[in-house]
Scaffold this motif. Structure first.
Motif, PDB file in Angstrom:
ATOM      1  N   CYS A  30      -0.437  -3.860  -3.895  1.00  0.00           N
ATOM      2  CA  CYS A  30      -0.952  -5.206  -3.590  1.00  0.00           C
ATOM      3  C   CYS A  30      -2.401  -5.104  -3.134  1.00  0.00           C
ATOM      4  O   CYS A  30      -2.793  -4.103  -2.525  1.00  0.00           O
ATOM      5  CB  CYS A  30      -0.099  -5.880  -2.514  1.00  0.00           C
ATOM      6  SG  CYS A  30      -0.501  -7.634  -2.366  1.00  0.00           S
ATOM      7  N   LEU A  32      -3.623  -7.218  -1.015  1.00  0.00           N
ATOM      8  CA  LEU A  32      -3.669  -7.754   0.350  1.00  0.00           C
ATOM      9  C   LEU A  32      -2.783  -6.892   1.246  1.00  0.00           C
ATOM     10  O   LEU A  32      -1.964  -6.114   0.744  1.00  0.00           O
ATOM     11  CB  LEU A  32      -3.179  -9.202   0.373  1.00  0.00           C
ATOM     12  CG  LEU A  32      -4.207 -10.274  -0.025  1.00  0.00           C
ATOM     13  CD1 LEU A  32      -3.555 -11.645  -0.108  1.00  0.00           C
ATOM     14  CD2 LEU A  32      -5.369 -10.315   0.950  1.00  0.00           C
ATOM     15  N   CYS A  34      -0.708  -8.186   4.096  1.00  0.00           N
ATOM     16  CA  CYS A  34      -0.279  -9.275   4.990  1.00  0.00           C
ATOM     17  C   CYS A  34       0.629  -8.771   6.107  1.00  0.00           C
ATOM     18  O   CYS A  34       1.507  -7.936   5.865  1.00  0.00           O
ATOM     19  CB  CYS A  34       0.482 -10.331   4.206  1.00  0.00           C
ATOM     20  SG  CYS A  34      -0.462 -11.010   2.849  1.00  0.00           S
ATOM     21  N   CYS A  37       4.915  -8.518   5.753  1.00  0.00           N
ATOM     22  CA  CYS A  37       5.234  -8.549   4.320  1.00  0.00           C
ATOM     23  C   CYS A  37       6.669  -8.059   4.108  1.00  0.00           C
ATOM     24  O   CYS A  37       7.024  -6.959   4.551  1.00  0.00           O
ATOM     25  CB  CYS A  37       4.256  -7.641   3.568  1.00  0.00           C
ATOM     26  SG  CYS A  37       4.708  -7.393   1.839  1.00  0.00           S
ATOM     27  N   GLY A  77       4.948  -6.967  -4.042  1.00  0.00           N
ATOM     28  CA  GLY A  77       3.629  -6.574  -4.476  1.00  0.00           C
ATOM     29  C   GLY A  77       2.910  -7.708  -5.225  1.00  0.00           C
ATOM     30  O   GLY A  77       3.389  -8.836  -5.273  1.00  0.00           O
ATOM     31  N   ASN A 109      -0.233 -13.802  -5.483  1.00  0.00           N
ATOM     32  CA  ASN A 109      -0.989 -14.230  -4.299  1.00  0.00           C
ATOM     33  C   ASN A 109      -2.295 -14.938  -4.695  1.00  0.00           C
ATOM     34  O   ASN A 109      -2.989 -15.503  -3.853  1.00  0.00           O
ATOM     35  CB  ASN A 109      -1.254 -13.051  -3.346  1.00  0.00           C
ATOM     36  CG  ASN A 109      -2.112 -11.943  -3.975  1.00  0.00           C
ATOM     37  OD1 ASN A 109      -2.889 -12.189  -4.903  1.00  0.00           O
ATOM     38  ND2 ASN A 109      -1.978 -10.724  -3.465  1.00  0.00           N
ATOM     39  N   PHE A 141       5.083 -16.986   7.542  1.00  0.00           N
ATOM     40  CA  PHE A 141       6.047 -15.904   7.288  1.00  0.00           C
ATOM     41  C   PHE A 141       7.000 -15.754   8.475  1.00  0.00           C
ATOM     42  O   PHE A 141       6.648 -16.043   9.613  1.00  0.00           O
ATOM     43  CB  PHE A 141       5.313 -14.562   7.101  1.00  0.00           C
ATOM     44  CG  PHE A 141       4.835 -14.307   5.689  1.00  0.00           C
ATOM     45  CD1 PHE A 141       4.790 -15.311   4.740  1.00  0.00           C
ATOM     46  CD2 PHE A 141       4.421 -13.029   5.319  1.00  0.00           C
ATOM     47  CE1 PHE A 141       4.341 -15.072   3.447  1.00  0.00           C
ATOM     48  CE2 PHE A 141       3.968 -12.773   4.021  1.00  0.00           C
ATOM     49  CZ  PHE A 141       3.933 -13.790   3.084  1.00  0.00           C
TER      50      PHE A 141
HETATM   51  S1  SF4 Z   1       3.028 -10.729   1.356  1.00  0.00           S
HETATM   52 FE1  SF4 Z   1       2.578 -10.701  -0.805  1.00  0.00          FE
HETATM   53  S2  SF4 Z   1       0.342 -10.757  -0.889  1.00  0.00           S
HETATM   54 FE2  SF4 Z   1       0.885 -10.164   1.165  1.00  0.00          FE
HETATM   55  S3  SF4 Z   1       0.908  -7.900   1.170  1.00  0.00           S
HETATM   56 FE3  SF4 Z   1       2.996  -8.601   0.741  1.00  0.00          FE
HETATM   57  S4  SF4 Z   1       3.145  -8.624  -1.454  1.00  0.00           S
HETATM   58 FE4  SF4 Z   1       0.966  -8.611  -0.951  1.00  0.00          FE
END
Ligand code: SF4
Ligand code: SF4
Length: 263
Positions: A30, A32, A34, A37, A77, A109, A141
């Motif tokens: 990925c 990002l 986050c 996650c 991912g 994303n 989240f």
């Molecule tokens: S939540 Fe989605 S965009 Fe963020 S790190 Fe995880 S897989 Fe990547």
């Protein structure tokens, strides 16, 4: 109450994976990182991809089992970062020809030029769910890394009930196999248990044994049902309970050891 161990026998399991939907994690890579996650793409980053051969076998097994998929979601991912992303759609074509109403959806994303270019180049009959993320904080989240098994009041629950995710989104296919949900596959990757089914499970296999292993670690189990975003307290930080601290520590130690062996 419904998921307490002694409630199971009279009432049966609360949730069951939908048999006409599947989520396929194409990669754990990925762009990002986050907080919280639920694939650990941030907490334990790894360029682990689904082999195209796994996808071909999925198509063969689906046809053999007469699986009329209503929806196939491709995610991760960041799915567009799979090195052979463009080839995925051709592999799924035989299913599309058999079931023209089947929906194929890419969940992205939407972050960064490369990802946006890949999304723009998608065939017109592919649906896109673009969360248009702008950074690493996703206040809506849930606390994925707060393991239920780390709280005393979960001592009496039967984890084989799972939660509403498999029921609403279907089972998961990930680089390490099939699971009752794709989240459970992400948990299996970092715990390195290698528990995924190798081939598409039969329709009567709800993979309760895999729920029993994964759900005790998954923060989503605490809610059961989906909680609308406006009813959740915003979450601006990474929350990690004891079990997960240990899992990520072991994961990174093993990764470093493997790297050292290769050098
Ligand atoms: S939540 Fe989605 S965009 Fe963020 S790190 Fe995880 S897989 Fe990547
Ligand atoms: S609690 Fe987590 S691992 Fe268990 S079924 Fe729900 S999403 Fe999957």
């Amino acid at each position: 109450m419904r998921v307490l161990k002694f409630m199971h026998h009279p009432l049966g399991y609360h949730f069951a994976p939908a048999q006409d939907q599947i989520e396929i994690d194409l990669t754990y890579l990925c762009n990002l990182r986050c907080n919280n996650c639920n694939r650990s793409s941030a907490q334990a980053p790894e360029s682990l991809h689904l082999e195209l051969e796994q996808l071909r076998q999925f198509v063969v097994d689906s046809i053999e089992q007469g699986r009329k998929w209503k929806r196939i979601r491709l995610l991760g991912g960041e799915p567009t970062l799979h090195p052979q992303f463009e080839e995925v759609f051709g592999i799924l074509d035989p299913l599309r020809s058999l079931y023209p109403d089947m929906k194929i959806e890419v969940v992205s994303n939407g972050y960064g030029e490369k990802v946006r270019r890949k999304l723009q180049a998608l065939p017109k009959n592919i649906w896109v769910e673009n969360s248009s993320k702008q950074g690493n904080i996703q206040p809506h989240f849930g606390p994925f890394n707060l393991a239920p098994q780390d709280t005393w009041w979960h001592r009496w629950v039967d984890y084989r009930h799972g939660c509403s995710i498999p029921q609403e989104c279907g089972m998961g296919l990930t680089p390490t196999g099939y699971y009752p949900c794709a989240v459970a596959g992400g948990i299996d990757r970092v715990t390195r248990q290698g528990n995924g089914r190798e081939r598409l499970p039969a329709k009567d296999d709800n993979m309760r044994d895999l729920m029993n292993r994964a759900c005790r670690l998954c923060g989503r189990f605490r809610d059961g049902y989906f909680v609308p975003y406006n009813l959740r307290p915003p979450l601006d930080e990474q929350l990690t309970s004891q079990s997960w601290q240990k899992i990520y520590l072991n994961w990174s130690e093993l990764k470093n050891k493997n790297l050292a062996t290769k050098e």
